[in-house]
Design an enzyme around this catalytic site. Structure first.
Site, PDB file in Angstrom:
ATOM      1  N   LYS A  14       0.829  -1.224   0.000  1.00  0.00           N
ATOM      2  CA  LYS A  14       0.000   0.000   0.000  1.00  0.00           C
ATOM      3  C   LYS A  14       0.857   1.266   0.000  1.00  0.00           C
ATOM      4  O   LYS A  14       0.593   2.189  -0.759  1.00  0.00           O
ATOM      5  CB  LYS A  14      -0.903   0.054   1.235  1.00  0.00           C
ATOM      6  CG  LYS A  14      -2.071  -0.888   1.210  1.00  0.00           C
ATOM      7  CD  LYS A  14      -3.071  -0.569   2.318  1.00  0.00           C
ATOM      8  CE  LYS A  14      -2.503  -0.688   3.715  1.00  0.00           C
ATOM      9  NZ  LYS A  14      -2.123  -2.052   4.112  1.00  0.00           N
ATOM     10  N   ARG A  90      -9.558   1.127   9.036  1.00  0.00           N
ATOM     11  CA  ARG A  90      -9.127  -0.234   9.336  1.00  0.00           C
ATOM     12  C   ARG A  90     -10.162  -1.008  10.141  1.00  0.00           C
ATOM     13  O   ARG A  90      -9.922  -2.173  10.483  1.00  0.00           O
ATOM     14  CB  ARG A  90      -7.833  -0.175  10.129  1.00  0.00           C
ATOM     15  CG  ARG A  90      -6.573  -0.478   9.296  1.00  0.00           C
ATOM     16  CD  ARG A  90      -5.457  -0.527  10.285  1.00  0.00           C
ATOM     17  NE  ARG A  90      -4.240  -1.137   9.925  1.00  0.00           N
ATOM     18  CZ  ARG A  90      -3.206  -0.482   9.391  1.00  0.00           C
ATOM     19  NH1 ARG A  90      -3.302   0.761   9.007  1.00  0.00           N
ATOM     20  NH2 ARG A  90      -2.069  -1.119   9.213  1.00  0.00           N
ATOM     21  N   ARG A 129      10.842  -8.923   4.810  1.00  0.00           N
ATOM     22  CA  ARG A 129      10.989  -7.555   5.301  1.00  0.00           C
ATOM     23  C   ARG A 129      11.565  -7.563   6.727  1.00  0.00           C
ATOM     24  O   ARG A 129      12.423  -6.750   7.066  1.00  0.00           O
ATOM     25  CB  ARG A 129       9.604  -6.883   5.291  1.00  0.00           C
ATOM     26  CG  ARG A 129       9.658  -5.401   5.360  1.00  0.00           C
ATOM     27  CD  ARG A 129       8.391  -4.792   4.788  1.00  0.00           C
ATOM     28  NE  ARG A 129       7.350  -4.746   5.784  1.00  0.00           N
ATOM     29  CZ  ARG A 129       6.162  -4.160   5.589  1.00  0.00           C
ATOM     30  NH1 ARG A 129       5.876  -3.597   4.433  1.00  0.00           N
ATOM     31  NH2 ARG A 129       5.259  -4.145   6.520  1.00  0.00           N
TER      32      ARG A 129
HETATM   33  P1  AMP Z   1       0.714   0.840   8.920  1.00  0.00           P
HETATM   34  O1  AMP Z   1       1.962   1.616   8.680  1.00  0.00           O
HETATM   35  O2  AMP Z   1      -0.459   1.363   8.175  1.00  0.00           O
HETATM   36  O3  AMP Z   1       0.894  -0.628   8.733  1.00  0.00           O
HETATM   37  O4  AMP Z   1       0.352   1.048  10.471  1.00  0.00           O
HETATM   38  C1  AMP Z   1       1.231   0.667  11.498  1.00  0.00           C
HETATM   39  C2  AMP Z   1       0.470   0.489  12.807  1.00  0.00           C
HETATM   40  O5  AMP Z   1      -0.166   1.731  13.166  1.00  0.00           O
HETATM   41  C3  AMP Z   1      -0.660  -0.524  12.761  1.00  0.00           C
HETATM   42  O6  AMP Z   1      -0.213  -1.842  12.998  1.00  0.00           O
HETATM   43  C4  AMP Z   1      -1.557  -0.019  13.892  1.00  0.00           C
HETATM   44  O7  AMP Z   1      -1.015  -0.345  15.162  1.00  0.00           O
HETATM   45  C5  AMP Z   1      -1.444   1.478  13.727  1.00  0.00           C
HETATM   46  N1  AMP Z   1      -2.472   1.999  12.805  1.00  0.00           N
HETATM   47  C6  AMP Z   1      -2.271   2.570  11.593  1.00  0.00           C
HETATM   48  N2  AMP Z   1      -3.430   2.935  11.035  1.00  0.00           N
HETATM   49  C7  AMP Z   1      -4.406   2.580  11.917  1.00  0.00           C
HETATM   50  C8  AMP Z   1      -5.817   2.668  11.919  1.00  0.00           C
HETATM   51  N3  AMP Z   1      -6.488   3.202  10.873  1.00  0.00           N
HETATM   52  N4  AMP Z   1      -6.481   2.202  13.000  1.00  0.00           N
HETATM   53  C9  AMP Z   1      -5.838   1.676  14.061  1.00  0.00           C
HETATM   54  N5  AMP Z   1      -4.506   1.540  14.110  1.00  0.00           N
HETATM   55  C10 AMP Z   1      -3.787   1.993  13.058  1.00  0.00           C
END
Ligand code: AMP
Length: 190
Positions: A14, A90, A129
């Site tokens: 993404k 999410r 990764r």
């Molecule tokens: P990402 O970089 O999008 O994979 O996000 C890393 C971490 O941030 C996730 O594993 C969650 O702990 C938190 N996070 C990011 N976006 C959300 C969201 N929309 N809702 C809840 N937690 C989030």
């Protein structure tokens, strides 16, 4: 003007695809993961609250991310140029809150793109990764497995939410970065 949501499991690419799309259409890249990581490294009140959830690969509570998205999407750059949401919504509650917010500001989504990758491939990618050491504290095998579990339990239903609303486009997320971005750009161009 483009107002895009990019969905897909952890490891689907993404972030990489978001960069390609945002550059092409000059839209702000709104990544809740990036905003939260910055808050954690600056030790802001939001960061302090979010850190333990993130380190375990769990979702940060809905009210925290919904507040930060409300603040971000009502900034001038998003009002002027649209946005691409990466990593939000999410959960179903986040999707419903987003629907409500966009209705309030009369700015409906133009595209919802779901990047589809099988669990088998995701596990291979995530393991790779973790081994390369991405520098992310949530990139070890155990936490990655939990992130995938959380995705299936809480985030996969978000795709169904948009499917019901009739604006979901599913894209095959296998192949090279360029192959996947071509598929996505074809949808966004239409
Ligand atoms: P990402 O970089 O999008 O994979 O996000 C890393 C971490 O941030 C996730 O594993 C969650 O702990 C938190 N996070 C990011 N976006 C959300 C969201 N929309 N809702 C809840 N937690 C989030």
């Amino acid at each position: 003007m483009k107002r895009i949501v990019l969905l897909g499991p952890p490891g689907a690419g993404k972030g990489t695809q978001a960069d390609v799309i945002c550059e092409k259409y000059s839209v702000p890249h709104v990544s809740t993961g990036n905003i939260l990581r910055e808050a954690v490294s600056n030790k802001t009140p939001l960061g302090v609250k979010a850190k333990t959830f993130m380190d375990a690969g769990n979702l940060v509570p809905d009210d925290l991310v919904i507040d930060l998205i409300r603040e971000r999407l009502t900034k001038e750059d998003c009002e002027k140029s649209g946005f691409l949401l990466d990593g939000f919504p999410r959960t179903i509650d986040q999707a419903v809150a987003l629907d409500k917010l966009l209705e309030e500001i009369s700015r409906p989504l133009t595209h919802v793109v779901d990047i589809d990758v099988s669990d088998e491939i995701l596990i291979e990618r995530i393991a790779g990764r973790a081994q390369e050491g991405s520098g992310r504290s949530d990139d070890n095998a155990e936490v990655a497995a939990n992130r995938l579990k959380v995705y299936h339990e809480q985030t996969a239903p978000v795709s169904a939410h948009y499917k019901e609303a009739g604006n979901l486009s599913e894209v095959d997320g296998t192949g090279s970065v360029e192959e996947v971005s071509t598929r996505i750009l074809n949808i966004i161009n239409s």
